[in-house]
Write a protein that holds these residues in place. Structure first.
Motif, PDB file in Angstrom:
ATOM      1  N   GLU A 194       0.852  -1.180   0.000  1.00 23.62           N
ATOM      2  CA  GLU A 194       0.000   0.000   0.000  1.00 23.62           C
ATOM      3  C   GLU A 194       0.889   1.231   0.000  1.00 23.62           C
ATOM      4  N   LEU A 195       0.586   2.182  -0.877  1.00 24.62           N
ATOM      5  CA  LEU A 195       1.332   3.427  -0.968  1.00 24.62           C
ATOM      6  C   LEU A 195       0.404   4.610  -0.733  1.00 24.62           C
ATOM      7  N   THR A 196       0.910   5.630  -0.060  1.00 26.83           N
ATOM      8  CA  THR A 196       0.221   6.901   0.060  1.00 26.83           C
ATOM      9  C   THR A 196       1.212   7.978  -0.374  1.00 26.83           C
ATOM     10  N   MET A 197       0.733   9.021  -0.993  1.00 29.79           N
ATOM     11  CA  MET A 197       1.618  10.082  -1.443  1.00 29.79           C
ATOM     12  C   MET A 197       1.022  11.435  -1.105  1.00 29.79           C
ATOM     13  N   MET A 255      -3.552   7.577  -2.966  1.00 26.21           N
ATOM     14  CA  MET A 255      -3.297   6.210  -2.504  1.00 26.21           C
ATOM     15  C   MET A 255      -3.278   5.245  -3.685  1.00 26.21           C
ATOM     16  N   ALA A 256      -2.478   4.188  -3.539  1.00 27.70           N
ATOM     17  CA  ALA A 256      -2.441   3.104  -4.519  1.00 27.70           C
ATOM     18  C   ALA A 256      -2.043   1.838  -3.782  1.00 27.70           C
ATOM     19  N   CYS A 312       2.302   6.159 -14.260  1.00 24.18           N
ATOM     20  CA  CYS A 312       2.472   6.244 -12.806  1.00 24.18           C
ATOM     21  C   CYS A 312       1.129   6.226 -12.097  1.00 24.18           C
ATOM     22  N   ARG A 313       0.991   5.345 -11.125  1.00 21.74           N
ATOM     23  CA  ARG A 313      -0.245   5.292 -10.330  1.00 21.74           C
ATOM     24  C   ARG A 313      -0.354   6.483  -9.390  1.00 21.74           C
ATOM     25  N   LEU A 314       0.806   7.006  -8.939  1.00 19.34           N
ATOM     26  CA  LEU A 314       0.834   8.189  -8.093  1.00 19.34           C
ATOM     27  C   LEU A 314       1.631   9.259  -8.825  1.00 19.34           C
ATOM     28  N   SER A 315       1.017  10.429  -9.025  1.00 22.29           N
ATOM     29  CA  SER A 315       1.648  11.464  -9.848  1.00 22.29           C
ATOM     30  C   SER A 315       1.821  12.772  -9.088  1.00 22.29           C
TER      31      SER A 315
END
Length: 130
Positions: free
Chosen positions: A3-6, A22-23, A42-45
């Motif tokens: 799990e990623l948060t940016m 989030m991704a 990119c899932r998070l940009s």
């Protein structure tokens, strides 16, 4: 699962949580999650005008043993305009330009992309579910 948060943080909004994204992805060998400015891959940009972040800056990849690694993808420039730090287990480690590091299984932490010319960061938190 990874799990990623940016969050993007600049001097203007340093005291606020700015647009959290989030991704996540199941831990399937070969799975990839990318962070950068190119929304097509990119899932998070990050914002388009934050040029200290490459089109594809970080690549999270699930290895054959279902562990995750992160690579600071080399861009078109010989020297980057940012620094990347990995923070996990109470320790901070620099991530080398073009370098790869395995993430701790069942662990969490953060990767910080720091602009070298302005007080701006992209903070990518991770949780690797074992």
């Amino acid at each position: 699962m990874l799990e990623l948060t940016m969050a993007t943080v600049s001097e203007v909004n340093a005291g606020a949580t700015a647009g959290m994204l989030m991704a996540d992805h199941d831990s399937e060998p070969g799975a990839v999650l990318r962070v950068g400015r190119d929304r097509s891959v990119c899932r998070l940009s990050a914002p388009d005008d934050w040029l200290f972040v490459s089109r594809t800056h970080l690549e999270f990849r699930c290895e054959p043993d279902r562990a995750w690694s992160v690579t600071w993808v080399r861009g078109s420039q010989a020297a980057p305009s940012s620094e990347v730090r990995l923070i996990t287990g109470g320790q901070t480690y620099p991530l080398q330009y073009g370098g790869t590091v395995r993430l701790p299984a069942g662990g969490s932490g953060e990767l910080v992309i720091q602009d070298r010319s302005a007080p701006r960061t992209v903070n990518v938190g991770f949780y690797h579910e074992a």
